[in-house]
Design a protein around this motif. Structure first.
Motif, PDB file in Angstrom:
ATOM      1  N   GLY A  52       0.924  -1.334   0.032  1.00 35.19           N
ATOM      2  CA  GLY A  52       0.077   0.189   0.099  1.00 35.19           C
ATOM      3  C   GLY A  52       0.848   1.360  -0.007  1.00 35.19           C
ATOM      4  N   ASN A  53       0.478   2.304   0.163  1.00 36.24           N
ATOM      5  CA  ASN A  53       0.868   3.753   0.180  1.00 36.24           C
ATOM      6  C   ASN A  53       0.555   4.371   1.391  1.00 36.24           C
ATOM      7  N   ILE A  54       1.494   4.927   2.129  1.00 36.42           N
ATOM      8  CA  ILE A  54       1.342   5.634   3.399  1.00 36.42           C
ATOM      9  C   ILE A  54       0.767   7.203   3.000  1.00 36.42           C
ATOM     10  N   GLY A  55      -0.128   7.696   3.941  1.00 32.21           N
ATOM     11  CA  GLY A  55      -0.689   8.838   3.931  1.00 32.21           C
ATOM     12  C   GLY A  55      -2.240   8.869   3.573  1.00 32.21           C
ATOM     13  N   PRO A  56      -2.901   9.829   4.387  1.00 29.89           N
ATOM     14  CA  PRO A  56      -4.441   9.926   4.273  1.00 29.89           C
ATOM     15  C   PRO A  56      -4.973   9.812   3.103  1.00 29.89           C
ATOM     16  N   GLU A  57      -4.414  10.318   1.977  1.00 38.55           N
ATOM     17  CA  GLU A  57      -4.970  10.398   0.569  1.00 38.55           C
ATOM     18  C   GLU A  57      -5.069   9.190   0.101  1.00 38.55           C
ATOM     19  N   TYR A  58      -4.433   8.007   0.610  1.00 36.11           N
ATOM     20  CA  TYR A  58      -4.453   6.617   0.192  1.00 36.11           C
ATOM     21  C   TYR A  58      -5.189   5.661   0.844  1.00 36.11           C
ATOM     22  N   LYS A  59      -5.524   6.322   2.014  1.00 37.91           N
ATOM     23  CA  LYS A  59      -6.123   5.288   3.168  1.00 37.91           C
ATOM     24  C   LYS A  59      -7.805   4.795   2.269  1.00 37.91           C
ATOM     25  N   ASP A  60      -7.842   3.424   2.430  1.00 37.46           N
ATOM     26  CA  ASP A  60      -9.126   2.735   2.014  1.00 37.46           C
ATOM     27  C   ASP A  60      -9.209   2.758   0.311  1.00 37.46           C
ATOM     28  N   THR A  61      -7.955   2.809  -0.215  1.00 36.80           N
ATOM     29  CA  THR A  61      -8.250   2.810  -1.590  1.00 36.80           C
ATOM     30  C   THR A  61      -8.040   1.500  -2.071  1.00 36.80           C
ATOM     31  N   ARG A  62      -8.314   0.937  -3.365  1.00 41.89           N
ATOM     32  CA  ARG A  62      -8.088  -0.068  -3.837  1.00 41.89           C
ATOM     33  C   ARG A  62      -6.536  -0.577  -3.569  1.00 41.89           C
ATOM     34  N   HIS A  63      -5.618   0.116  -4.029  1.00 36.82           N
ATOM     35  CA  HIS A  63      -4.304  -0.117  -3.993  1.00 36.82           C
ATOM     36  C   HIS A  63      -3.816  -0.385  -2.474  1.00 36.82           C
ATOM     37  N   ASN A  64      -4.625  -0.024  -1.491  1.00 40.36           N
ATOM     38  CA  ASN A  64      -4.017  -0.165  -0.237  1.00 40.36           C
ATOM     39  C   ASN A  64      -4.830  -1.347   0.514  1.00 40.36           C
ATOM     40  N   ILE A  65      -5.061  -2.357  -0.183  1.00 39.66           N
ATOM     41  CA  ILE A  65      -6.035  -3.525   0.508  1.00 39.66           C
ATOM     42  C   ILE A  65      -4.857  -4.296   1.313  1.00 39.66           C
ATOM     43  N   GLY A  66      -3.657  -4.441   0.890  1.00 37.07           N
ATOM     44  CA  GLY A  66      -2.922  -5.020   1.648  1.00 37.07           C
ATOM     45  C   GLY A  66      -2.791  -4.501   3.113  1.00 37.07           C
TER      46      GLY A  66
END
Length: 186
Positions: free
Chosen positions: A9-23
């Motif tokens: 995933g990616n750190i940072g609030p803008e990436y939270k709960d996005t598809r790319h952050n499922i891990g």
């Protein structure tokens, strides 16, 4: 027996709960269920969970997706965990939403996180749990799609899918990839 479970995933609030952050989402849920918390350590958020006499070391790399291999390699060396005891949790555009597939090895299939891990390790012989996010986007909009949140009709299904993913992680550690694939890959 020690295992390294790597949620991409990616750190940072803008990436939270996005598809790319499922891990990240799966490991956050696992930590919550186990009553543990992540701590910001070198190159990753880190915590550990015990399951059937095995120690699962959970990491969420803080290197951003495209440099995931850096964190994976560091923690493998730090904890002296062999590659056959590593499991990477990753979003997968090639699988329909909700499809979960454990694979003992495979190609990066265009996924930048997996590409970097492969580059750092020098091979692709590491297990991955692929979480289907489908490819429901207009041509050329892949990046926007993976960095967007799950659709309203997908959100109610996420808790059960994350629970199933956690079962698969525990099964991987307890009985290995072959038996886990037989049991869960439908």
């Amino acid at each position: 027996m020690k295992y390294l479970i790597v949620g991409l995933g990616n750190i940072g609030p803008e990436y939270k709960d996005t598809r790319h952050n499922i891990g990240f989402m799966i490991l956050d849920e696992m930590a919550k269920q186990e009553g543990t918390q992540f701590h910001n350590m070198r190159l990753a958020y880190y915590t550990e969970v015990s399951h059937k006499g095995r120690m699962l070391h959970l990491i969420k790399p803080t290197t951003y997706m495209n440099l995931s291999g850096k964190a994976l390699s560091y923690w493998m060396q730090q904890l002296k965990i062999p590659v056959e005891n590593v499991l990477v949790l990753v979003d997968d555009l090639a699988l329909p939403f909700g499809t979960l597939r454990l694979k003992p090895k495979g190609s990066a299939a265009g996924h930048n996180g997996l590409k970097h891990i492969e580059q750092v390790l020098g091979h692709n012989n590491y297990a991955r749990l692929r979480f289907g996010i489908s490819n429901n986007y207009p041509k050329g909009r892949q990046v926007d799609y993976v960095l967007s949140g799950f659709d309203h009709d997908e959100q109610p299904e996420l808790p059960a899918l994350m629970d199933r993913s956690i079962e698969m992680i525990k099964s991987f550690a307890a009985v290995g990839s072959e038996l886990t694939m037989t049991r869960f890959n439908k």
